[in-house]
Scaffold this motif. Structure first.
Motif, PDB file in Angstrom:
ATOM      1  N   ASN A 151       0.819  -1.209   0.000  1.00 33.81           N
ATOM      2  CA  ASN A 151       0.000   0.000   0.000  1.00 33.81           C
ATOM      3  C   ASN A 151       0.853   1.259   0.000  1.00 33.81           C
ATOM      4  OD1 ASN A 151      -1.975  -1.904   0.079  1.00 33.81           O
ATOM      5  ND2 ASN A 151      -2.777  -1.339   2.062  1.00 33.81           N
ATOM      6  N   PHE A 152       1.666   1.374  -1.019  1.00 33.04           N
ATOM      7  CA  PHE A 152       2.539   2.526  -1.163  1.00 33.04           C
ATOM      8  C   PHE A 152       2.843   2.768  -2.641  1.00 33.04           C
ATOM      9  CE2 PHE A 152       5.368  -0.963  -1.509  1.00 33.04           C
ATOM     10  CZ  PHE A 152       6.391  -0.540  -2.349  1.00 33.04           C
ATOM     11  N   ILE A 153       3.342   3.959  -2.896  1.00 33.25           N
ATOM     12  CA  ILE A 153       3.918   4.289  -4.196  1.00 33.25           C
ATOM     13  C   ILE A 153       5.307   4.827  -3.913  1.00 33.25           C
ATOM     14  CG2 ILE A 153       3.802   5.796  -6.222  1.00 33.25           C
ATOM     15  CD1 ILE A 153       0.753   5.800  -5.902  1.00 33.25           C
ATOM     16  N   ASP A 195      -2.432  12.919  -1.546  1.00 36.86           N
ATOM     17  CA  ASP A 195      -1.609  12.291  -2.584  1.00 36.86           C
ATOM     18  C   ASP A 195      -2.568  11.454  -3.424  1.00 36.86           C
ATOM     19  OD1 ASP A 195       0.513  13.422  -1.224  1.00 36.86           O
ATOM     20  OD2 ASP A 195       1.066  11.571  -0.208  1.00 36.86           O
ATOM     21  N   PHE A 196      -2.524  11.632  -4.743  1.00 41.99           N
ATOM     22  CA  PHE A 196      -3.560  11.056  -5.598  1.00 41.99           C
ATOM     23  C   PHE A 196      -2.947  10.451  -6.853  1.00 41.99           C
ATOM     24  CE2 PHE A 196      -7.061  11.729  -8.773  1.00 41.99           C
ATOM     25  CZ  PHE A 196      -7.982  10.870  -8.204  1.00 41.99           C
ATOM     26  N   PHE A 197      -3.100   9.129  -6.988  1.00 40.74           N
ATOM     27  CA  PHE A 197      -2.682   8.395  -8.180  1.00 40.74           C
ATOM     28  C   PHE A 197      -3.936   8.040  -8.958  1.00 40.74           C
ATOM     29  CE2 PHE A 197      -2.467   4.248 -10.232  1.00 40.74           C
ATOM     30  CZ  PHE A 197      -1.370   4.405 -11.066  1.00 40.74           C
ATOM     31  N   THR A 198      -3.905   8.245 -10.260  1.00 40.42           N
ATOM     32  CA  THR A 198      -5.034   7.836 -11.083  1.00 40.42           C
ATOM     33  C   THR A 198      -4.534   7.267 -12.405  1.00 40.42           C
ATOM     34  OG1 THR A 198      -7.161   8.496 -12.023  1.00 40.42           O
ATOM     35  CG2 THR A 198      -5.399  10.122 -12.107  1.00 40.42           C
ATOM     36  N   MET A 246      -0.422   4.645   0.672  1.00 45.47           N
ATOM     37  CA  MET A 246      -1.761   4.699   0.096  1.00 45.47           C
ATOM     38  C   MET A 246      -2.718   3.975   1.035  1.00 45.47           C
ATOM     39  SD  MET A 246      -1.544   6.361  -2.801  1.00 45.47           S
ATOM     40  CE  MET A 246      -0.338   7.456  -2.055  1.00 45.47           C
ATOM     41  N   LYS A 247      -3.854   4.619   1.352  1.00 40.25           N
ATOM     42  CA  LYS A 247      -4.802   4.054   2.312  1.00 40.25           C
ATOM     43  C   LYS A 247      -6.100   3.575   1.685  1.00 40.25           C
ATOM     44  CE  LYS A 247      -3.126   6.830   6.164  1.00 40.25           C
ATOM     45  NZ  LYS A 247      -3.478   7.882   7.134  1.00 40.25           N
ATOM     46  N   ALA A 248      -6.377   4.003   0.461  1.00 39.21           N
ATOM     47  CA  ALA A 248      -7.664   3.623  -0.137  1.00 39.21           C
ATOM     48  C   ALA A 248      -7.547   3.576  -1.654  1.00 39.21           C
ATOM     49  CB  ALA A 248      -8.750   4.608   0.273  1.00 39.21           C
ATOM     50  N   LEU A 271      -5.749   5.659  -6.353  1.00 43.90           N
ATOM     51  CA  LEU A 271      -5.223   5.369  -5.026  1.00 43.90           C
ATOM     52  C   LEU A 271      -4.979   6.706  -4.333  1.00 43.90           C
ATOM     53  CD1 LEU A 271      -2.473   2.719  -5.903  1.00 43.90           C
ATOM     54  CD2 LEU A 271      -4.790   2.282  -5.078  1.00 43.90           C
ATOM     55  N   THR A 272      -5.156   6.728  -3.028  1.00 41.03           N
ATOM     56  CA  THR A 272      -4.923   7.963  -2.283  1.00 41.03           C
ATOM     57  C   THR A 272      -4.431   7.655  -0.877  1.00 41.03           C
ATOM     58  OG1 THR A 272      -5.884  10.061  -1.552  1.00 41.03           O
ATOM     59  CG2 THR A 272      -7.327   8.135  -1.538  1.00 41.03           C
TER      60      THR A 272
END
Length: 180
Positions: free
Chosen positions: A31-33, A79-82, A42-44, A58-59
């Motif tokens: 659960n990380f980047i 922090d926002f991955f899409t 990343m939590k969700a 992921l955020t």
């Protein structure tokens, strides 16, 4: 004297074996980047189908915080991955390379205001104003995907040579509002 040498030997052996390294660098994180040397928890996760593609996000915020943001709660330091994957659904065991991904981006330290992501600092993207931050190779693999959990792993390489690795395993929010 022989007894003293034996006890000394036993004590040294105990000390040497009990003082093993505490270096966690080889333990498996989840659960990380990781972008270069920087790591972001990343939590969700959010999975959002949309006609012929799936948005995967992921955020670092919790599911409760995300759900509150859908109702207008402002979130800071997001922090926002899409990634937008050009398939109608995600397949367990499926690997999606850059040809299958029309958009990928990771922005840190942004805000969610009125359910919209704003501000922040780009760490990488598929296409943008700084060519060094553009990913030139990589893929996302969906190791597991069912109604309860998603397990995904991704790797990308930016044009400047920085390697990106991400891993998420856990529950997710399934948001199908865009196709209702």
């Amino acid at each position: 004297m022989k007894y003293l040498k034996t006890i000394t030997f036993v004590l040294i052996t105990i000390l040497l074996t009990s003082c093993s390294s505490n270096d966690d660098s080889n333990t498996s994180e989840s659960n990380f980047i990781k972008v270069g040397e920087s790591s972001f928890e990343m939590k969700a996760a959010v999975v959002e189908p949309s006609f012929n593609s799936v948005f995967l996000s992921l955020t670092n915020k919790t599911e409760a915080e995300i759900n509150a943001s859908f109702s207008g709660t402002t979130l800071n330091n997001v922090d926002f991955f899409t990634a937008r994957i050009n398939h109608s659904d995600l397949l367990p065991g499926g690997t999606y390379d850059l040809d299958d991904i029309s958009n990928v981006e990771f922005i840190v330290n942004g805000d969610v205001i009125n359910s919209e992501f704003e501000n922040g600092f780009s760490q990488f993207y598929k296409s943008g104003s700084n060519a060094d931050l553009e990913v030139i190779q990589g893929s996302i693999t969906i190791a597991e995907y069912d109604v309860e959990a998603i397990n995904l792993i991704f790797t990308f390489t930016r044009a400047d040579g920085v390697v990106i690795f991400g891993d998420y395993k856990g529950s997710f929010i399934y948001n199908n509002n865009s196709i209702d």
